[in-house]
Scaffold this motif. Structure first.
Motif, PDB file in Angstrom:
ATOM      1  N   ALA A 196       1.719   7.392  -6.256  1.00  0.00           N
ATOM      2  CA  ALA A 196       0.655   8.376  -6.488  1.00  0.00           C
ATOM      3  C   ALA A 196       1.074   9.763  -5.991  1.00  0.00           C
ATOM      4  CB  ALA A 196      -0.634   7.932  -5.807  1.00  0.00           C
ATOM      5  N   ALA A 197       1.736   9.801  -4.845  1.00  0.00           N
ATOM      6  CA  ALA A 197       2.203  11.077  -4.301  1.00  0.00           C
ATOM      7  C   ALA A 197       3.241  11.695  -5.236  1.00  0.00           C
ATOM      8  CB  ALA A 197       2.796  10.878  -2.903  1.00  0.00           C
ATOM      9  N   LEU A 204       0.872   4.251  -2.766  1.00  0.00           N
ATOM     10  CA  LEU A 204       0.635   5.632  -2.323  1.00  0.00           C
ATOM     11  C   LEU A 204       1.836   6.535  -2.621  1.00  0.00           C
ATOM     12  CD1 LEU A 204      -1.230   5.041   1.058  1.00  0.00           C
ATOM     13  CD2 LEU A 204      -2.192   5.870  -1.109  1.00  0.00           C
ATOM     14  N   THR A 235       0.833  -1.203   0.000  1.00  0.00           N
ATOM     15  CA  THR A 235       0.000   0.000   0.000  1.00  0.00           C
ATOM     16  C   THR A 235       0.869   1.256   0.000  1.00  0.00           C
ATOM     17  OG1 THR A 235      -1.710  -1.198   1.207  1.00  0.00           O
ATOM     18  CG2 THR A 235      -1.840   1.207   1.243  1.00  0.00           C
TER      19      THR A 235
END
Length: 159
Positions: A108-109, A105, A101
């Motif tokens: 994506a960040a 993330l 995860t």
């Protein structure tokens, strides 16, 4: 002895993060080649990045077309490896599904930073990846590289 163990863990983390940086450069390099092929020239992104960098320093890129490609490729190696290393340092300390995860993330960040905050010289793919389609492609490649680094880190453990 505890100091040696902590030092050993840090060294393992750093080794895995360097491997993740390398995987990031490879994965995003492939994505950038794909973006170039889509436009009819595999090295297009590297040429445009190199051209942008040369022009920043006042050098006419038309005077040095091969230098543009080489400089763009070198830029990619440094920036992609750096981002991969940095993001891996955030992801690798986690374990299990939390690590997976965290990898998604983190990618994506990075994509959000690249789209809205980072100057082109700090983006993987320079200015070419400053649009949503370019960021999605690079973000996906970063996620794949970070997820791959999870298995590299597991393989590196010598506990």
């Amino acid at each position: 002895m505890a100091h040696g163990t902590a030092h050993g863990r840090f060294t393992q983390l750093l080794d895995a993060a360097l491997a993740a940086g390398t995987l990031t450069a490879i994965a995003t390099g492939g994505a950038l080649l794909g973006l170039g092929w889509r436009e009819g020239e595999a090295g297009r992104v590297f040429r445009l990045a190199g051209r942008g960098l040369l022009e920043r320093f006042g050098v006419a890129s038309s005077a040095a077309p091969l230098t543009s490609v080489a400089l763009g490729y070198l830029h990619h190696l440094v920036i992609a490896t750096g981002w991969g290393l940095l993001l891996a340092l955030l992801v690798l300390p986690w374990r299990g599904l939390t690590r997976v995860t965290a990898a998604v993330l983190a990618a994506a960040a990075y994509g959000m930073l690249a789209l809205w905050v980072l100057p082109s010289s700090l983006r993987i793919g320079y200015a070419v990846t400053g649009t949503l389609p370019g960021v999605v492609v690079i973000g996906a490649a970063v996620a794949v590289a970070l997820l791959g680094s999870v298995w590299v880190a597991i393989g590196e453990r010598h506990d």
